[in-house]
Scaffold this motif. Structure first.
Motif, short mmCIF file in Angstrom:
data_model
loop_
_atom_site.label_atom_id
_atom_site.label_comp_id
_atom_site.label_asym_id
_atom_site.label_seq_id
_atom_site.Cartn_x
_atom_site.Cartn_y
_atom_site.Cartn_z
N ASN A 1 -0.76 0.03 -10.27
CA ASN A 1 -1.75 -0.38 -11.26
C ASN A 1 -1.47 0.15 -12.66
O ASN A 1 -2.15 -0.23 -13.62
CB ASN A 1 -3.15 0.07 -10.82
N THR A 2 -0.47 1.03 -12.84
CA THR A 2 -0.11 1.50 -14.19
C THR A 2 1.06 0.72 -14.76
O THR A 2 1.62 1.11 -15.78
CB THR A 2 0.25 2.99 -14.14
N CYS A 3 1.47 -0.36 -14.11
CA CYS A 3 2.58 -1.18 -14.59
C CYS A 3 2.20 -1.84 -15.92
O CYS A 3 1.10 -2.39 -16.07
CB CYS A 3 2.92 -2.23 -13.54
N PHE A 4 3.12 -1.79 -16.88
CA PHE A 4 2.86 -2.37 -18.20
C PHE A 4 3.06 -3.88 -18.23
O PHE A 4 2.69 -4.54 -19.20
CB PHE A 4 3.79 -1.73 -19.24
N HIS A 5 3.64 -4.44 -17.19
CA HIS A 5 3.98 -5.87 -17.20
C HIS A 5 3.47 -6.54 -15.93
O HIS A 5 4.20 -7.27 -15.25
CB HIS A 5 5.51 -6.04 -17.30
N MET A 6 2.22 -6.32 -15.60
CA MET A 6 1.65 -6.89 -14.39
C MET A 6 1.60 -8.41 -14.45
O MET A 6 1.63 -9.08 -13.41
CB MET A 6 0.26 -6.33 -14.13
N ASP A 7 1.54 -9.00 -15.65
CA ASP A 7 1.46 -10.46 -15.77
C ASP A 7 2.77 -11.13 -15.40
O ASP A 7 2.79 -12.30 -15.02
CB ASP A 7 1.07 -10.85 -17.20
N THR A 8 3.88 -10.38 -15.50
CA THR A 8 5.19 -10.98 -15.21
C THR A 8 5.94 -10.24 -14.11
O THR A 8 6.99 -10.72 -13.66
CB THR A 8 6.05 -11.00 -16.48
N CYS A 9 5.46 -9.09 -13.68
CA CYS A 9 6.16 -8.27 -12.68
C CYS A 9 6.20 -9.02 -11.34
O CYS A 9 5.18 -9.51 -10.85
CB CYS A 9 5.48 -6.92 -12.52
N LYS A 10 7.39 -9.09 -10.74
CA LYS A 10 7.57 -9.83 -9.49
C LYS A 10 7.26 -8.98 -8.25
O LYS A 10 7.27 -9.51 -7.14
CB LYS A 10 9.01 -10.36 -9.40
N TYR A 11 7.04 -7.70 -8.45
CA TYR A 11 6.74 -6.83 -7.30
C TYR A 11 5.28 -6.97 -6.90
O TYR A 11 4.44 -7.50 -7.65
CB TYR A 11 7.07 -5.38 -7.63
N VAL A 12 4.94 -6.45 -5.74
CA VAL A 12 3.58 -6.56 -5.20
C VAL A 12 2.71 -5.48 -5.80
O VAL A 12 3.11 -4.30 -5.88
CB VAL A 12 3.60 -6.42 -3.66
N HIS A 13 1.52 -5.86 -6.25
CA HIS A 13 0.52 -4.93 -6.76
C HIS A 13 -0.71 -4.96 -5.86
O HIS A 13 -0.84 -5.83 -4.99
CB HIS A 13 0.14 -5.28 -8.20
#
Length: 559
Positions: free
Chosen positions: A304-316
């Motif tokens: 949840n601290t990822c800066f690119h959650m809108d484009t990140c391909k990993y699972v959140h």
């Protein structure tokens, strides 16, 4: 007082263990003597070799027993001295420099050097025993005469030397006087003398067994020492009346509203592992699967601290809240003004969160008055790219922190190179560093952080908060909380909320101030200063009056 008694108890326990070891050694020595007595008696009765071997645990030179007269006397001498096995080890260690060496050659060396005559079968039995004990390594082979035999391929010289030394000590302590006396008796057809000796030996064994049982019973002193140790342990772990009163004071009146996370993560995993419908009452997570998400890549390391959650391909993930969530009736902004009787001499008024938007390098700290607790999370210049402005080391040293406090504690968050600078600033501001809090960081799934964004050489998974002391702190509550906080990481520079609970239990109902704070830092009964808070909000009439006198053009919010 308790440490000394604990040491005495430990000393008594160690002394008892030493006594037990010495007694076991004495019993073993007596056992060997009894075995030799028994074998000597059986030899007088001309018993078969296999019967003699059954009464003696070390290997017996049975080949010489088949002889008569001098043969029996020779083998008895070898047995009585306990040198049979020892001599073979010395032969292997000192007289077999060249390898491989077959058992026939070893037998010849043993006869020539030690004057001991053993059959090839006895030699090979001993060699197999030594191979099992890893003293030597052997293999099946053929002698120069064409006969099958054992071939020695490796000898562990250091181990065999140590075993020989130990055997010399062991056999030197064995009392063989009785064996020599019995060996001097002539063989008689009448066995009454031997039976009488066996009867005496049986009585001796019974007596020694009784002595052993008596020695194993703890003495009165040992029982008393054990009882005192148990009482001391119970006393140490029993909270005092003052400690219990403090615990009751800070106990939640309506029970804790904290919910524990399920170790299985998602409800699907919890159901799969429990093999039944998920009835777990703990909090679970659910996956966030977007169009661009590639589930085969696994979980995002920043979650949840990822800066690119809108484009990140990993699972959140996000929290899968249950249908009914316990509601907290009173929030920070709804905290009403209450009266606190935490001090004996006066009554302190507690206010809702207050804050002042300002530049701490230019703000007049004397306007705020005195505080019992000061906490700061400064924008240290740690030579890294940060999403906020930083202050130089000299600017930090010149802050007017001493005017905020006469007696109390200072909590200073530091990281990286700022750890030494933080200690220096505490000393310049008039504080003595007395403790330190460690914040161990966890991610959203409550696992330890392994890919932190800070650190020059290693990824930082923790932060430090230095604790400074100033003046008289006798009225503060000590030894309540631990110096380690394990909490989840949130946005940049957002410290764990648990630290506020630690501080409140340390100094309940007193004035507190936080420097370099943000809107997520505001707390009831705290004054927050920083250039990222929303305007000026004050409730304390005395503080409002001093602020207006110093800054007449300032606009103060009252709601």
């Amino acid at each position: 007082m308790f440490t000394v008694n604990d040491d005495d108890t430990w000393y008594c326990m160690q002394k008892n263990k030493q006594t037990e070891r010495e007694f076991k050694h004495r019993i073993e020595t007596e056992r060997l003597a009894r075995q030799q007595l028994m074998v000597g008696l059986m030899r007088q009765l001309n018993c078969p070799p296999e019967t003699v071997t059954a009464w003696y645990s070390p290997p017996i030179c049975t080949s010489a027993v088949s002889g008569a007269g001098a043969g029996v006397a020779g083998s008895s001498e070898v047995f009585r001295s306990g040198k049979c096995e020892q001599s073979l080890l010395e032969c292997l260690c000192n007289h077999c420099p060249k390898l491989p060496r077959d058992s026939l050659a070893v037998r010849n060396i043993l006869h020539k050097v030690f004057n001991i005559e053993l059959g090839q079968a006895e030699i090979e039995n001993l060699l197999q025993k030594f191979a099992v004990q890893r003293y030597i390594e052997t293999k099946e082979g053929v002698s120069p005469d064409g006969n099958a035999c054992l071939v020695i391929t490796f000898i562990e010289q250091s181990t065999i030397s140590a075993v020989i030394s130990e055997m010399k000590v062991r056999y030197s302590k064995v009392d063989i006087v009785k064996v020599e006396q019995l060996s001097s008796l002539k063989r008689k057809s009448d066995c009454e003398t031997v039976k009488c000796s066996l009867k005496k030996l049986s009585k001796k064994v019974t007596t020694e067994s009784l002595i052993e049982s008596l020695l194993s019973i703890p003495s009165v002193k040992e029982r008393e020492s054990k009882r005192v140790g148990a009482e001391i342990y119970e006393l140490i772990n029993t909270p005092t009346a003052k400690e219990q009163a403090i615990v009751d004071k800070f106990k939640s009146q309506k029970g804790a509203l904290v919910q524990e996370f399920c170790p299985h993560g998602t409800k699907e995993e919890c159901t799969k592992l429990s093999d039944k419908a998920c009835q777990c009452t703990k909090l679970h997570f659910k996956r966030i699967i977007n169009k661009h998400t590639d589930e085969s890549l696994g979980d995002c390391s920043f979650l949840n601290t990822c800066f690119h959650m809108d484009t990140c391909k990993y699972v959140h993930y996000e929290i899968d809240y249950p249908d009914t969530v316990p509601s907290v009736k009173q929030t920070k902004d709804e905290c009403k003004t209450v009266e606190s009787d935490s001090t004996k001499d006066k009554t302190i008024t507690l206010y809702p969160p207050q804050w002042v938007h300002c530049d701490l390098r230019k703000f007049d700290m004397k306007v705020l008055g005195k505080f019992a607790i000061v906490m700061a999370d400064p924008p240290w210049d740690i030579h890294m790219e940060l999403p906020y402005g930083t202050m130089s080391d000299d600017e930090m040293r010149q802050l007017d922190v001493p005017s905020l406090q006469d007696d109390g504690y200072f909590f200073l968050w530091v990281t990286g190179r700022a750890m030494e600078l933080g200690r220096e600033c505490l000393m310049l501001w008039g504080y003595e560093r007395v403790d330190e809090i460690i914040w161990v960081k966890t991610n959203q799934l409550q696992r330890l952080i392994r890919t932190g964004r800070t650190g020059h050489w290693l990824n930082h998974g923790k932060e430090h908060c230095l604790v400074g002391m100033k003046g008289d702190v006798s009225s503060f509550n000590k030894l309540i909380d631990c110096d380690v906080i394990v909490a989840e990481v949130r946005e940049t520079s957002h410290k764990p909320d648990e630290v506020y609970g630690v501080i409140e239990r340390l100094s309940p109902g007193t004035r507190k101030i936080e420097l370099f704070g943000r809107m997520h830092n505001v707390q009831p009964n705290w004054v927050t200063l920083g250039n990222q808070v929303d305007g000026v909000r004050l409730f304390d009439p005395e503080l409002v009056a001093r602020f207006k006198a110093a800054y007449p053009d300032g606009i103060i919010k009252s709601s």
